[in-house]
Design a protein around this motif. Structure first.
Motif, short mmCIF file in Angstrom:
data_model
loop_
_atom_site.label_atom_id
_atom_site.label_comp_id
_atom_site.label_asym_id
_atom_site.label_seq_id
_atom_site.Cartn_x
_atom_site.Cartn_y
_atom_site.Cartn_z
N ASN A 18 0.79 -1.14 0.01
CA ASN A 18 0.04 -0.02 0.03
C ASN A 18 0.96 1.22 0.07
N PRO A 19 1.13 2.01 -1.12
CA PRO A 19 1.83 3.12 -1.26
C PRO A 19 1.13 4.36 -0.62
N ALA A 20 -0.26 4.32 -0.09
CA ALA A 20 -0.84 5.67 0.23
C ALA A 20 -0.74 5.67 1.86
N ASP A 21 -1.23 6.74 2.26
CA ASP A 21 -1.11 7.08 3.88
C ASP A 21 -2.50 6.64 4.46
N GLY A 22 -3.25 5.99 3.96
CA GLY A 22 -4.54 5.57 4.48
C GLY A 22 -4.89 4.14 4.37
N TRP A 23 -5.70 3.51 4.98
CA TRP A 23 -5.82 2.10 4.74
C TRP A 23 -6.87 1.57 3.78
N VAL A 24 -6.30 0.52 3.14
CA VAL A 24 -6.90 -0.02 1.89
C VAL A 24 -7.49 -1.34 1.77
#
Length: 758
Positions: free
Chosen positions: A109-115
């Motif tokens: 996951n490259p993002a700052d949120g949960w996926v």
């Protein structure tokens, strides 16, 4: 004692703004407390709003934030989230007639949120999937095979609870979906999948194929029918030929704007069980190590190999290839048998029957580029094999279809020249309405003609989502025709090809490169002159074993018959009988001679499931009964099927309750050699309703139908629409209102405590 002095006007003015010390301190203290509480509330609300805002906003980026090509998922609010990245490692161990593969998928996951990462990926259609694991640090969470709906409920509960969970579901026997819930910011979750498969054999060549990308599927539009419920009125019923179209249509990257994604590594440990001659990787460069005469090890040569085409490995025996294989496994008190027998190659006896061959060629948009050239070359090669006593016809299709001649015509120079000109002029465009073209090819003007072999040679990449419609068409209309499937391209739908050929009592030939056309089409037409062995039967003397398949097909030159059996205690002799021309042929295999094999019980169960599903397609049993039988077999042998899934849950919650979870589909590469515009179009029109229409071969160019909706593009990165998720807009409005009310209250209090001026 003196009298008090009278104050002057200035002194009275000053004193009017002064109070005794104790009263002044109390007011100051009250003001200080109000200010302190005000600051505390402001800080608390700002922190709360910031946390909620971070939970929903920090995961998002803008196109300008990207430094390399990435798939950006766009929400309805116009914000973007980077899609999860995936790496896959395939480790294959081949032991004689079977292969065991461990597929390790790394979701990052490259993002700052949960996926929640959702990945649609292919496996071999013969794969019996039996293992799912989540690797978390030093812990390994092993999954369980459950009834499909039950597994889905468990997954959804784990997802809501913030637990890492993985759900492996079968969409088709060769398409699977892996959903991984609660991947934390910048976290990598490792999931392992294991499956067993049989090694394919034909004409002395053994092959292993690893499909690496799901090609975009053409999904025909639902057909709207008017239904007469009763004398009082009518109703509308919608029959969707692809009810799960959303589950088999992941986002696809445009290779003109994005670098390939989803890199793979592949290692193969090949123990053939016989002395090896040639070992060839057809589409990927490999490094190979020779262990001994029967044993090779190989790995892909190079890093970051993209998942954009299938991996194909073939090997042959030095000298004469084995003619018979017999293997046995005992699991939980039951015996399982795997037997393969290749009939002898003997000259055909008696006169060769004339053929009526109908060639069907796919010229839809997905065939553009190398695939179209391969298909045209294959058909032209087929025309060259026709004899003067043969008859033929050609059907071409996209979202329309043409039949070249009114009926089968003699294979003379005049008609062959017309056919070659027709084929050479074909161009790839439009959708893939396969069923109407097949129906046209199966129309038989002389169904009782026993003196002619009627054959349908179907050339396609198989990129459709309505496979069951095609199978049903074969079951209902095959008559005396034999169907021979020719798979084209870098990522063909081999499930469709294999099942269609099996139901059509023919064979499946695969052509992935132009340089394979000549040899593989020659091999096909050498086979189909006439069946080598007919009237095949198999019995297991001295045992009550259940044999699969229950009805054996006719065999063509170089094709082995593959049989499996299950029994409480296998014994006796497996006997196979048939006719080679007018001569009886028989072979006997004593069960005691069987070598130990691994995973045969899983392969038997997978084969049994396929047999049950075929029986339902042929209306030999009801769909409801078939589903019950499939569920029972799959649960008993712990394999994934149309009725079962694998579920693994890490019981330790990870995602905080106040942090939202966003679904993000892992993007796929376009298969190598495909043309993005031909598949998706520039401005994608809505598919026309209803079945394909027949049109004249000389008609004007026709409207292209898209295989799937093209992702929207903006700036450099590609993007697809995200479902609308929670944002802090409402919360921030409430916070603003509260702050305004507190400020007003503070102002009123201050005014009340402040004495009025004289």
């Amino acid at each position: 004692m003196g009298c008090p002095r009278e104050l002057n006007s200035e002194e009275r003015k000053v004193q009017s703004h002064s109070l005794p010390g104790s009263a002044e301190s109390r007011i100051k203290s009250q003001i200080d407390r109000v200010v302190a509480w005000f600051l505390f509330l402001v800080m608390a609300l700002v922190a709360f709003a910031g946390a909620a805002g971070a939970a929903t906003l920090a995961a998002f980026v803008t196109p300008n934030d990207m430094t390399s090509g990435s798939l950006l998922l766009k929400s309805k609010e116009g914000k973007y989230l980077e899609a999860p990245r995936l790496g896959a490692d395939y480790s294959v161990t081949v032991s004689g007639p079977t292969g065991r593969t461990v597929l390790t998928q790394r979701f990052t996951n490259p993002a700052d949120g949960w996926v929640e990462g959702v990945y649609v990926f292919p496996l071999p259609e013969s794969a019996a999937v039996d293992t799912l694991k989540i690797v978390s640090g030093n812990r390994v969470i092993v999954g369980e095979v459950r009834e499909k709906q039950e597994a889905k409920v468990i997954y959804e509960e784990a997802k809501r609870a913030g637990q890492t969970a993985s759900l492996l579901e079968q969409e088709r026997p060769n398409i699977f979906t892996n959903s991984v819930a609660n991947i934390g910011p910048h976290e990598t979750v490792v999931v392992q999948i294991e499956y067993q498969e049989t090694i394919h054999q034909s004409n002395g060549t053994y092959s292993l194929r690893l499909p690496l990308v799901v090609a975009p599927r053409y999904n025909p539009s639902p057909i709207v029918q008017t239904v007469d419920f009763n004398a009082n009125g009518y109703g509308i019923a919608v029959n969707d030929p692809v009810p799960d179209r959303d589950r088999i249509s992941p986002p696809v990257l445009d290779p003109r704007k994005n670098d390939p994604v989803n890199p793979v590594t592949i290692s193969v440990d090949l123990s053939a069980g016989f002395t090896l001659a040639d070992v060839t990787s057809h589409h990927h460069s490999v490094k190979m190590e020779t262990i001994d005469d029967t044993h090779r090890k190989l790995v892909l040569d190079g890093a970051d190999v993209p998942a954009d085409r299938d991996f194909e490995l073939t090997w042959t025996a030095k000298g004469t290839a084995p003619q018979v294989g017999l293997f046995r496994e005992t699991i939980q008190g039951k015996d399982y048998l795997l037997a393969s027998v290749t009939p002898p190659s003997v000259p055909a006896t008696g006169p060769v029957k004339p053929r009526e061959t109908v060639f069907v060629i796919d010229n839809s948009g997905s065939m553009d580029g190398p695939s179209m050239q391969q298909a045209k070359d294959a058909l032209l090669q087929g025309l060259d094999t026709l004899k003067p006593q043969d008859h033929f016809n050609i059907v071409r299709f996209d979202d329309t279809y043409d039949v070249l001649f009114n009926g089968a015509v003699p294979a003379n120079k005049e008609y062959l020249d017309q056919a070659r000109a027709f084929v050479s002029a074909l161009q790839a465009n439009g959708g893939t309405e396969m069923v109407p073209a097949l129906k046209a090819a199966l129309i038989d003007a002389h169904p009782q003609d026993a003196g002619t072999l009627r054959q349908v040679v179907f050339i396609t990449d198989g990129a459709i989502g309505n496979e069951q419609e095609l199978f049903a068409t074969i079951g209902q209309g095959r008559g005396r025709s034999r169907i021979f499937m020719v798979g084209i391209g870098s990522a063909p739908n081999t499930y469709l090809m294999t099942r269609a050929a099996e139901m059509g009592r023919g064979t499946f030939t695969l052509i992935s490169e132009v340089d394979q056309v000549k040899s593989r089409m020659e091999e096909l037409f050498n086979k189909i002159g006439q069946p080598v062995v007919t009237g095949l039967t198999a019995t297991l003397d001295g045992s009550s074993a259940v044999l699969s398949p229950s009805q054996l097909p006719d065999l063509y030159r170089g094709e082995p018959v593959l049989m499996m059996a299950e029994a409480t205690a296998l014994k006796g002799t497996l006997k196979v009988d048939g006719m080679i021309g007018d001569t009886p042929w028989s072979v006997s295999l004593p069960v005691t001679a069987a070598a130990q094999g691994k995973g045969i019980s899983k392969l038997w169960a997978h084969r049994k499931v396929a047999e049950i599903e075929t029986a339902a397609t042929l209306n030999q049993i009801s769909t409801e009964e078939a589903n019950k039988q499939v569920l029972a077999v799959a649960l008993a042998h712990q394999i994934v099927s149309s009725q079962t899934s694998l579920i693994a849950v890490d019981k330790s919650p990870k995602r905080p309750a106040n942090m939202p979870l966003t679904r993000a589909d892992v993007p796929l590469n376009l298969p190598a050699g495909w043309n993005f515009e031909k598949v998706f179009g520039k401005d994608v029109p809505a598919p026309l309703p209803g079945p394909a229409r027949e049109r004249d071969a000389a008609a004007d160019p026709y409207v292209q139908l898209a295989v799937a909706t093209a992702p929207v593009t903006a700036n450099a990165p590609q993007q697809v629409a995200l479902p609308q998720t929670a944002t802090p807009a409402g919360l921030l409005a409430i916070v603003g209102a509260l702050l305004a009310m507190i400020a007003l209250a503070f102002r009123l209090l201050a005014m009340a405590l402040t004495p009025k001026q004289a």
